[in-house]
Design an enzyme around this catalytic site. Structure first.
Site, PDB file in Angstrom:
ATOM      1  N   ASP A  13     -21.732  37.353  -8.131  1.00 15.69           N
ATOM      2  CA  ASP A  13     -21.839  37.786  -6.733  1.00 15.69           C
ATOM      3  C   ASP A  13     -20.634  37.232  -5.966  1.00 15.69           C
ATOM      4  O   ASP A  13     -19.706  36.653  -6.559  1.00 15.69           O
ATOM      5  CB  ASP A  13     -23.210  37.416  -6.119  1.00 15.69           C
ATOM      6  CG  ASP A  13     -23.377  35.929  -5.809  1.00 15.69           C
ATOM      7  OD1 ASP A  13     -22.453  35.131  -6.088  1.00 15.69           O
ATOM      8  OD2 ASP A  13     -24.449  35.564  -5.281  1.00 15.69           O
ATOM      9  N   CYS A  70     -23.464  33.075  -9.966  1.00 17.65           N
ATOM     10  CA  CYS A  70     -23.695  33.154  -8.515  1.00 17.65           C
ATOM     11  C   CYS A  70     -23.448  31.763  -7.952  1.00 17.65           C
ATOM     12  O   CYS A  70     -22.846  30.924  -8.644  1.00 17.65           O
ATOM     13  CB  CYS A  70     -25.075  33.721  -8.178  1.00 17.65           C
ATOM     14  SG  CYS A  70     -26.478  32.659  -8.557  1.00 17.65           S
ATOM     15  N   THR A  72     -25.504  29.149  -7.102  1.00 14.57           N
ATOM     16  CA  THR A  72     -26.230  28.111  -7.839  1.00 14.57           C
ATOM     17  C   THR A  72     -26.393  28.444  -9.314  1.00 14.57           C
ATOM     18  O   THR A  72     -26.708  27.566 -10.116  1.00 14.57           O
ATOM     19  CB  THR A  72     -27.653  27.952  -7.271  1.00 14.57           C
ATOM     20  OG1 THR A  72     -28.298  29.233  -7.364  1.00 14.57           O
ATOM     21  CG2 THR A  72     -27.626  27.491  -5.821  1.00 14.57           C
ATOM     22  N   HIS A 103     -31.620  27.519 -30.531  1.00 14.01           N
ATOM     23  CA  HIS A 103     -33.084  27.577 -30.491  1.00 14.01           C
ATOM     24  C   HIS A 103     -33.651  28.775 -29.732  1.00 14.01           C
ATOM     25  O   HIS A 103     -34.741  29.242 -30.064  1.00 14.01           O
ATOM     26  CB  HIS A 103     -33.642  26.294 -29.862  1.00 14.01           C
ATOM     27  CG  HIS A 103     -33.456  25.082 -30.732  1.00 14.01           C
ATOM     28  ND1 HIS A 103     -33.926  23.830 -30.383  1.00 14.01           N
ATOM     29  CD2 HIS A 103     -32.840  24.925 -31.938  1.00 14.01           C
ATOM     30  CE1 HIS A 103     -33.616  22.959 -31.339  1.00 14.01           C
ATOM     31  NE2 HIS A 103     -32.946  23.595 -32.293  1.00 14.01           N
ATOM     32  N   HIS A 138     -37.758  28.739 -35.024  1.00 13.65           N
ATOM     33  CA  HIS A 138     -37.468  29.224 -33.669  1.00 13.65           C
ATOM     34  C   HIS A 138     -37.655  30.738 -33.530  1.00 13.65           C
ATOM     35  O   HIS A 138     -37.816  31.236 -32.425  1.00 13.65           O
ATOM     36  CB  HIS A 138     -36.047  28.836 -33.269  1.00 13.65           C
ATOM     37  CG  HIS A 138     -35.828  27.365 -33.345  1.00 13.65           C
ATOM     38  ND1 HIS A 138     -36.463  26.478 -32.492  1.00 13.65           N
ATOM     39  CD2 HIS A 138     -35.101  26.607 -34.207  1.00 13.65           C
ATOM     40  CE1 HIS A 138     -36.124  25.235 -32.814  1.00 13.65           C
ATOM     41  NE2 HIS A 138     -35.300  25.287 -33.849  1.00 13.65           N
TER      42      HIS A 138
HETATM   43  C1  RB5 Z   1     -25.224  33.573  -2.084  1.00 16.35           C
HETATM   44  O1  RB5 Z   1     -24.903  32.977  -0.863  1.00 16.35           O
HETATM   45  C2  RB5 Z   1     -26.138  32.666  -2.868  1.00 16.35           C
HETATM   46  O2  RB5 Z   1     -27.415  32.671  -2.335  1.00 16.35           O
HETATM   47  C3  RB5 Z   1     -26.192  33.093  -4.319  1.00 16.35           C
HETATM   48  O3  RB5 Z   1     -24.895  33.085  -4.835  1.00 16.35           O
HETATM   49  C4  RB5 Z   1     -26.994  32.257  -5.268  1.00 16.35           C
HETATM   50  O4  RB5 Z   1     -26.711  30.898  -5.126  1.00 16.35           O
HETATM   51  C5  RB5 Z   1     -28.432  32.538  -5.316  1.00 16.35           C
HETATM   52  O5  RB5 Z   1     -29.178  32.011  -6.168  1.00 16.35           O
END
Ligand code: RB5
Length: 151
Positions: A13, A70, A72, A103, A138
């Protein structure tokens, strides 16, 4: 880096564009073909759309493995794991990247661009694309895991 039989699908993203570009450069330097599914600039996009576009490449046979990014790594991994046939692992350390292949037979690795640096991420990509599923005890667990998608 172990040679790959199919291109690696990759997507991010808006939080992960620069991060993705560094991973792509690393893969190309190692002669790994890349299928870049976007996004391509900092305009806001929704991570489930990117997860869907990338995981489609696995489910239509274009790619065997994929990388999703993304901010996080959480939203995009949650999204990918809703899609049939996908085993997406959010990995920010060596042990997880290795053992999710051995696994869990993970076919997607996910990163948080706001969590780790690209130097570490490139090392984790290398491990992810090199290690093989161990099978054995597994295999039945992964089969049970995949059956959950029908519940
Ligand atoms: C985008 O601002 C952020 O929310 C996205 O990249 C991500 O961290 C969501 O899980």
């Amino acid at each position: 880096m172990k040679p790959q039989s199919k291109p690696i699908a990759i997507g991010c993203d808006h939080a992960g564009v620069a991060f993705k570009n560094e991973i792509i450069a690393f893969l190309k330097q190692n002669n790994v073909a890349v299928d870049d599914c976007g996004c391509y600039n900092n305009d806001s996009v929704d991570y489930p759309d990117i997860a869907e576009a990338v995981c489609k490449k696995i489910n239509n046979g274009t790619s065997d493995k994929a990388i999703l990014i993304c901010g996080t790594g959480i939203g995009i991994s949650m999204s990918a794991n809703k899609i049939k046939g996908i085993r997406a692992a959010l990995c920010h350390d060596y042990f997880s990247a290795k053992y999710t292949r051995l696994h869990n037979d993970a076919n997607v690795i996910c990163f948080g661009a706001r969590v780790i640096g690209t130097g570490l991420a490139c090392e984790l990509v290398d491990i992810f694309l090199t290690e093989e599923f161990e099978g054995g005890r597994h295999a039945a667990r992964v089969e049970k895991l995949m059956n959950l998608q029908n519940k």
